[in-house]
Scaffold this motif. Structure first.
Motif, PDB file in Angstrom:
ATOM      1  N   PRO A   1       0.787  -1.119  -0.064  1.00 44.37           N
ATOM      2  CA  PRO A   1      -0.030   0.056   0.298  1.00 44.37           C
ATOM      3  C   PRO A   1       0.784   1.246   0.093  1.00 44.37           C
ATOM      4  CG  PRO A   1       0.059  -0.700   2.215  1.00 44.37           C
ATOM      5  CD  PRO A   1       0.907  -1.989   1.350  1.00 44.37           C
ATOM      6  N   GLY A   2       1.963   1.338  -0.499  1.00 49.77           N
ATOM      7  CA  GLY A   2       2.807   2.406  -0.398  1.00 49.77           C
ATOM      8  C   GLY A   2       2.266   3.697  -1.218  1.00 49.77           C
ATOM      9  N   TYR A   3       1.336   3.283  -2.244  1.00 48.42           N
ATOM     10  CA  TYR A   3       0.891   4.356  -2.925  1.00 48.42           C
ATOM     11  C   TYR A   3      -0.108   5.600  -2.155  1.00 48.42           C
ATOM     12  CZ  TYR A   3      -3.087   1.303  -3.010  1.00 48.42           C
ATOM     13  OH  TYR A   3      -3.965   0.469  -2.871  1.00 48.42           O
ATOM     14  N   VAL A   4      -0.523   5.101  -1.077  1.00 46.45           N
ATOM     15  CA  VAL A   4      -1.429   5.645  -0.351  1.00 46.45           C
ATOM     16  C   VAL A   4      -0.759   6.750   0.723  1.00 46.45           C
ATOM     17  CG1 VAL A   4      -3.403   4.431  -0.634  1.00 46.45           C
ATOM     18  CG2 VAL A   4      -1.980   3.857   1.541  1.00 46.45           C
TER      19      VAL A   4
ATOM     20  N   ALA B   1      -5.043  -6.651  -7.253  1.00 47.38           N
ATOM     21  CA  ALA B   1      -5.228  -6.184  -5.793  1.00 47.38           C
ATOM     22  C   ALA B   1      -5.246  -4.867  -5.618  1.00 47.38           C
ATOM     23  CB  ALA B   1      -4.415  -7.114  -4.920  1.00 47.38           C
ATOM     24  N   ALA B   2      -3.696  -4.375  -5.903  1.00 54.31           N
ATOM     25  CA  ALA B   2      -3.570  -2.858  -5.713  1.00 54.31           C
ATOM     26  C   ALA B   2      -4.625  -2.010  -6.344  1.00 54.31           C
ATOM     27  CB  ALA B   2      -2.160  -2.562  -6.105  1.00 54.31           C
ATOM     28  N   GLU B   3      -4.763  -2.350  -7.863  1.00 53.22           N
ATOM     29  CA  GLU B   3      -5.868  -1.367  -8.598  1.00 53.22           C
ATOM     30  C   GLU B   3      -7.084  -1.542  -7.850  1.00 53.22           C
ATOM     31  OE1 GLU B   3      -7.813  -1.617 -13.037  1.00 53.22           O
ATOM     32  OE2 GLU B   3      -6.292  -3.005 -12.529  1.00 53.22           O
ATOM     33  N   GLY B   4      -7.539  -2.651  -7.364  1.00 53.43           N
ATOM     34  CA  GLY B   4      -8.750  -2.509  -6.714  1.00 53.43           C
ATOM     35  C   GLY B   4      -8.920  -1.557  -5.499  1.00 53.43           C
ATOM     36  N   ARG B   5      -7.782  -1.557  -4.813  1.00 56.18           N
ATOM     37  CA  ARG B   5      -7.816  -0.779  -3.509  1.00 56.18           C
ATOM     38  C   ARG B   5      -7.763   0.834  -3.858  1.00 56.18           C
ATOM     39  NH1 ARG B   5      -4.144  -4.740  -1.883  1.00 56.18           N
ATOM     40  NH2 ARG B   5      -2.305  -3.415  -2.194  1.00 56.18           N
ATOM     41  N   LEU B   6      -6.802   0.767  -4.967  1.00 59.20           N
ATOM     42  CA  LEU B   6      -6.875   2.554  -5.480  1.00 59.20           C
ATOM     43  C   LEU B   6      -7.994   2.998  -6.018  1.00 59.20           C
ATOM     44  CD1 LEU B   6      -4.973   4.842  -5.688  1.00 59.20           C
ATOM     45  CD2 LEU B   6      -4.149   3.877  -8.201  1.00 59.20           C
ATOM     46  N   ARG B   7      -8.855   1.921  -6.842  1.00 60.30           N
ATOM     47  CA  ARG B   7     -10.056   2.594  -7.493  1.00 60.30           C
ATOM     48  C   ARG B   7     -11.096   2.540  -6.198  1.00 60.30           C
ATOM     49  NH1 ARG B   7     -10.649   2.091 -12.832  1.00 60.30           N
ATOM     50  NH2 ARG B   7      -9.414   0.711 -13.896  1.00 60.30           N
TER      51      ARG B   7
ATOM     52  N   ALA C   1     -10.121   8.909 -12.910  1.00 58.21           N
ATOM     53  CA  ALA C   1      -8.913   8.825 -13.663  1.00 58.21           C
ATOM     54  C   ALA C   1      -9.060   7.351 -13.877  1.00 58.21           C
ATOM     55  CB  ALA C   1      -7.677   8.937 -12.460  1.00 58.21           C
ATOM     56  N   GLU C   2      -8.158   6.840 -14.984  1.00 59.90           N
ATOM     57  CA  GLU C   2      -7.919   5.767 -15.458  1.00 59.90           C
ATOM     58  C   GLU C   2      -6.685   5.033 -14.720  1.00 59.90           C
ATOM     59  OE1 GLU C   2      -6.190   3.494 -19.444  1.00 59.90           O
ATOM     60  OE2 GLU C   2      -6.804   5.511 -19.528  1.00 59.90           O
ATOM     61  N   VAL C   3      -6.746   3.828 -14.030  1.00 59.56           N
ATOM     62  CA  VAL C   3      -5.770   3.303 -13.194  1.00 59.56           C
ATOM     63  C   VAL C   3      -5.204   2.179 -14.044  1.00 59.56           C
ATOM     64  CG1 VAL C   3      -5.444   1.935 -11.154  1.00 59.56           C
ATOM     65  CG2 VAL C   3      -7.149   3.597 -11.319  1.00 59.56           C
ATOM     66  N   ARG C   4      -3.773   2.142 -14.134  1.00 59.36           N
ATOM     67  CA  ARG C   4      -3.151   1.096 -14.966  1.00 59.36           C
ATOM     68  C   ARG C   4      -2.031   0.387 -14.232  1.00 59.36           C
ATOM     69  NH1 ARG C   4      -2.844   2.772 -20.919  1.00 59.36           N
ATOM     70  NH2 ARG C   4      -1.384   0.712 -21.021  1.00 59.36           N
ATOM     71  N   GLU C   5      -1.991  -0.742 -14.284  1.00 59.48           N
ATOM     72  CA  GLU C   5      -0.827  -1.592 -13.427  1.00 59.48           C
ATOM     73  C   GLU C   5       0.182  -2.108 -14.784  1.00 59.48           C
ATOM     74  OE1 GLU C   5      -2.697  -4.996 -11.622  1.00 59.48           O
ATOM     75  OE2 GLU C   5      -3.274  -4.000 -10.053  1.00 59.48           O
TER      76      GLU C   5
END
Length: 914
Positions: free
Chosen positions: A738-741, A780-786, A796-800
């Motif tokens: 979760p470093g992106y938060v 997993a990370a994409e779902g949390r970020l959305r 925004a558009e989220v891309r892994e």
């Protein structure tokens, strides 16, 4: 535009005995008008004659006959309260400093500024021009009533032919007489006005004596036309002498049809006629250029004139109500002749007041026009009005005004225009009250009038009463006058005006801003209402114009400060080199059309200067929270002054004559390879200093490559779509989880979202990239970020993306923030990691809406390219010896990415609560 020297500097020393100041702002040599008129001749006489006009002889019976004594006194009291409130404002302004030529125009323009002052001055001038024409046409009609060949009645010599052409001829001859007196100078006008004053006073004295000396008599009235064109039976009016029954019958109102117009009279219509005859309180102020001591003469003379006319009007109202029945009052407005001991003396008074009113209007108009021409607000249109005689008389303005009055005389009847003239006068009165109100509210230390019988309450009441009276007299004329004033103000604003007059609006803004800044409590800050407040450090604006405009878009209504450090030590300099630079930087802000403040400092080094600016820029709760710097690389600086239309083309009307061009005020860009004022070590140290001060940091690279439409203030007319890419994690320390938060990652999201709110960036699509960790499953990370973006209301558009090289290596141990170059990662490994991250970002910039491998299936075109990239800026290392290596890794990370913002945020800026 004509400039004006400060009156504080316009003096000369007289040895050791004292200081000699110019007498009340008198003009300089060479055609300056000689100040000869006293208070009585220059103010009292013209003001009394203008306030009497023809009303005192021909409308006393009209007012008392229709309104009755009680309502007539109420009307008179209300009218004089309005006039007295304006007189108080005039006295306050006139005693606060030197008053030059132009009277009310000078007072208004030097207080409210050239835009409002010029527009109201021109309207006041037109009011005087039309007022002169109205007085002359009224005089012609009064003459023809007695001497006209077609006049009804039996008395008088019927020798003058009548008709439109003849009336125009008589008016032109009288205008020639009036214009000749005014052309010969204020001295002859004052002597002529004094003679007129004596004639009017003698005529009024004879009328007052006649009320007492003449016995009761019946006065036959001229037959009136009936409803079907037939004549009504003749009526008889009664002069009863002093009789209590007559007074009792005249106490209450008895509104009826006006025999001259056939219109039914009301309180408003009668009051408008009465008030129309009292609008002459500025006649003395208009002579300010010829008065010996205008600061003393204007208030004293105007107050004396107002008090004198008020006493005469009340006396005439009482005498008429005691001695004349209502029939005589309503059916013969010129009954003074019928009851006079010597009727010709009343005619002399009527003619004298009309002549004096026309002379006062014409000479007042010429002085206002001359002042307007001297200020050069309307350019060559008023150039002829600048011509003056050897004695200082503005005969050019007199001839100019004479020609306009002659044009107005062509209209013949001006009953409709009379209401417009009165409304124009009221606009000027309201502006004088507003000027005094603004000065009082601004609480400027230099507003120290010697006349103290006023307050902001009287000024505000004066403004409100003048506006109310305007719409009561003529709603159409009032609305049209305000619209005309707005159009003239817009014209003068577009043309530009002198800045040396002083604007009371600036004093009011200062007063209010200071008050609200004190109420802006930093202890009440909340993350819900956070906004970026930027300090952009600029070395040479020639090379940073795109960044300067981009920062203006990022501020989102927050504080924006342009900071510049001048190298030097004040101990070794004769004077401060920073103060003269402010003008150039303020001109830069105006030309670049950005909403920024300017803050300059002097320091031995750029780093120390940056520390100064970070600490002391702003005030109270408005202080920068984000430092913006250009990127430190070896790219050759460009001179954007040569390519930017706002700087390469001259802007008409914004540059004063003789002022140097903006391009000459800043040195040319630094030549490639030449030494810099800031070393790489100090550059990174400045970033570290800002973070230590808990300031966010933005490093901008290659902003000159941004398309011009993206930096414009418009809505972004380009049809081509672009992406704004956000990488909310440290690419030099790639980890999953979760470093992106963290705070910095959310700060990047907030800044990118703010940019998308700007009209020029509405069409850009926001993309957020996530790097998959070595042990993290896709999605997993994409779902949390959305889910987080949904809570933050960010679209925004989220891309892994697969990290590649970083994912294959074993995750390093946790290290102290900023020490990413420590531990087991050597220089080669760190550079390889930066190169890999750079390649990953570049690979995603040209991709479309498809997945990492390319466009979506069936999509034959590559999607939009990236217009701007937001990257996570790592903290500088704790050891200053590794600053150069840190900067080198940043250069590798952001190389060839196009416009890029490397951002490190240290404060929470997002909130999911309401």
């Amino acid at each position: 535009m004509a400039s004006e020297n400060s009156p504080l500097l316009a003096y000369r020393l007289l040895g050791e005995e004292g200081v000699s100041f110019p007498a009340n702002g008198a003009g300089g040599p060479g055609g300056a008008p000689a100040r000869k008129l006293s208070t009585f001749l220059g103010v009292v006489v013209p003001t009394v004659l203008s306030m009497f006009s023809i009303v005192v002889f021909l409308r006393i019976g009209f007012v008392v006959g229709h309104a009755g004594l009680l309502q007539a006194l109420a009307m008179l009291l209300v009218a004089y309260v309005i006039l007295a409130l304006t007189v108080l404002s005039v006295c306050a302004i006139a005693t606060n400093g030197a008053v030059r030529g132009g009277g009310a125009y000078f007072m208004i323009s030097r207080t409210l500024g050239p835009e409002v002052g010029g527009s109201i001055g021109l309207m006041f001038y037109l009011a005087n021009v039309c007022g002169c024409a109205v007085s002359l046409l009224g005089l012609v009609e009064a003459i023809l009533d007695v001497f006209g060949a077609d006049a009804s009645g039996s008395s008088g010599l019927r020798v003058l032919p009548q008709g439109y052409g003849w009336s125009l001829l008589y008016g032109s001859l009288l205008l020639g007489l009036v214009g000749g007196v005014c052309t010969l100078g204020a001295g002859l006008y004052a002597r002529a006005s004094f003679l007129t004053f004596l004639l009017v006073s003698g005529s009024l004295a004879s009328v007052l004596v006649s009320f007492v000396a003449v016995g009761p008599r019946d006065i036959p009235l001229a037959p009136r036309p009936g409803p079907n064109g037939s004549s009504l039976p003749p009526q008889v009016g009664h002069f009863t002498g002093f009789n209590s029954s007559t007074l009792k019958a005249n106490l209450d109102a008895g509104y009826a049809k006006d025999y001259t117009t056939g219109a039914m009279m009301t309180f408003a219509s009668v009051f408008a006629v009465l008030f129309n005859g009292c609008t002459g309180i500025m006649a003395g102020a208009n002579m300010s250029g010829e008065l010996k001591d205008p600061s003393r003469a204007i208030p004293l003379g105007t107050i004396v004139a107002v008090a004198y006319t008020f006493f005469i009007y009340i006396l005439l109202f009482f005498l008429s109500s005691f001695t004349c029945d209502r029939v005589l009052l309503q059916e013969d407005y010129g009954f003074f002749r019928a009851i006079s001991l010597w009727p010709p003396l009343v005619l002399v008074g009527i003619y004298a007041t009309s002549l004096s009113a026309s002379m006062s209007s014409l000479i007042g108009a010429s002085r206002i026009l001359h002042a307007l021409a001297q200020d050069d607000l309307f350019g060559v249109v008023l150039a002829p009005a600048k011509v003056v005689s050897r004695g200082g008389n503005p005969w050019g303005a007199v001839l100019y005004s004479w020609g306009l009055v002659q044009l107005v005389l062509l209209a013949g009847k001006l009953n409709t225009l009379a209401a417009v003239v009165t409304v124009f006068y009221l606009v000027a009165y309201a502006a004088v009250d507003l000027s005094c109100l603004s000065l009082e509210w601004a609480s400027a230390p230099n507003f120290r009038p010697t006349f103290n019988l006023f307050s902001w309450h009287t000024c505000l009441l004066g403004v409100a009463s003048c506006l109310l009276m305007m719409f009561l007299i003529s709603p159409g004329a009032a609305g049209g006058s305000l619209l005309l004033m707005g159009l003239l103000s817009a014209l003068l604003t577009a043309r530009g005006g002198p800045s040396s007059w002083g604007y009371v609006s600036q004093a009011l803004l200062f007063h209010q801003v200071r008050k609200y800044l004190l109420r802006l409590d930093v202890r009440k800050d909340h993350v819900k209402f956070w906004r970026p407040q930027l300090l952009l450090l600029v070395g040479n604006p020639r090379g940073t114009l795109p960044l300067l405009r981009l920062a203006n878009q990022l501020k989102k209504g927050g504080l924006y400060v342009l900071g510049h450090v001048t190298l030097g030590d004040l101990d070794s300099l004769p004077s401060d080199p920073v103060q003269p630079q402010y003008g150039a930087w303020l001109s830069l802000v105006d030309r670049a059309q950005v909403k920024a403040f300017v803050d300059l400092t002097l320091s031995p080094s750029v780093r120390q200067g940056a520390q100064h600016l970070l600490r002391i820029s702003g005030l109270g709760g408005m202080k920068p929270n984000t430092l913006v710097l250009g990127f430190y690389d070896d790219a050759a600086p460009q001179d954007h002054f040569l390519t930017d239309p706002a700087f390469s083309e001259p802007v008409d009307g914004t540059q004063e004559a003789g002022a140097p061009a903006l391009s000459t005020l800043f040195p040319p860009p630094r030549a490639p390879g030449s030494p810099r004022a800031l070393s790489p070590q100090d550059y990174v140290a400045t970033v570290a200093d800002a973070l230590k001060m808990n300031k966010n940091v933005v490093l901008a690279r290659a902003c000159g490559a941004l398309p011009p439409e993206r930096l414009s203030r418009g809505s972004g007319g380009t049809s081509q779509l672009h992406h704004v890419d956000v990488w909310p994690l440290n690419l030099l320390r790639p980890r999953g989880g979760p470093g992106y938060v963290d705070v910095c990652g959310l700060f990047l999201l907030q800044m990118a979202t703010i940019l998308g709110m700007v009209p020029a960036w509405h069409s850009a699509r926001l993309r957020i990239f996530l790097c998959l960790g070595p042990r993290e499953a896709p999605g997993a990370a994409e779902g949390r970020l959305r889910a987080l973006l949904s809570q933050l209301r960010i679209r925004a558009e989220v891309r892994e993306v697969v990290w590649g090289e970083g994912a294959a290596s074993e995750e390093p141990e946790e290290e102290e923030e900023g020490d990413f170059v420590n531990g087991r990662r050597g220089d080669a490994e760190a550079e390889a990691l930066a190169c890999s991250a750079n390649a990953l970002v570049r690979a995603q910039q040209g991709r479309g809406r498809g997945g990492p491998g390319g466009p979506e299936e069936g999509d034959g075109e590559v999607g939009p390219t990236t217009a701007l990239t937001f990257l996570y800026l790592p903290r500088p290392p704790a050891d200053s010896a590794r600053y150069l290596r840190y900067l080198a890794l940043l250069e590798i990370l952001s190389r060839d990415l196009g416009p890029t913002l490397l951002i490190h945020g240290v404060t929470p800026v997002t909130c999911t609560d309401l």
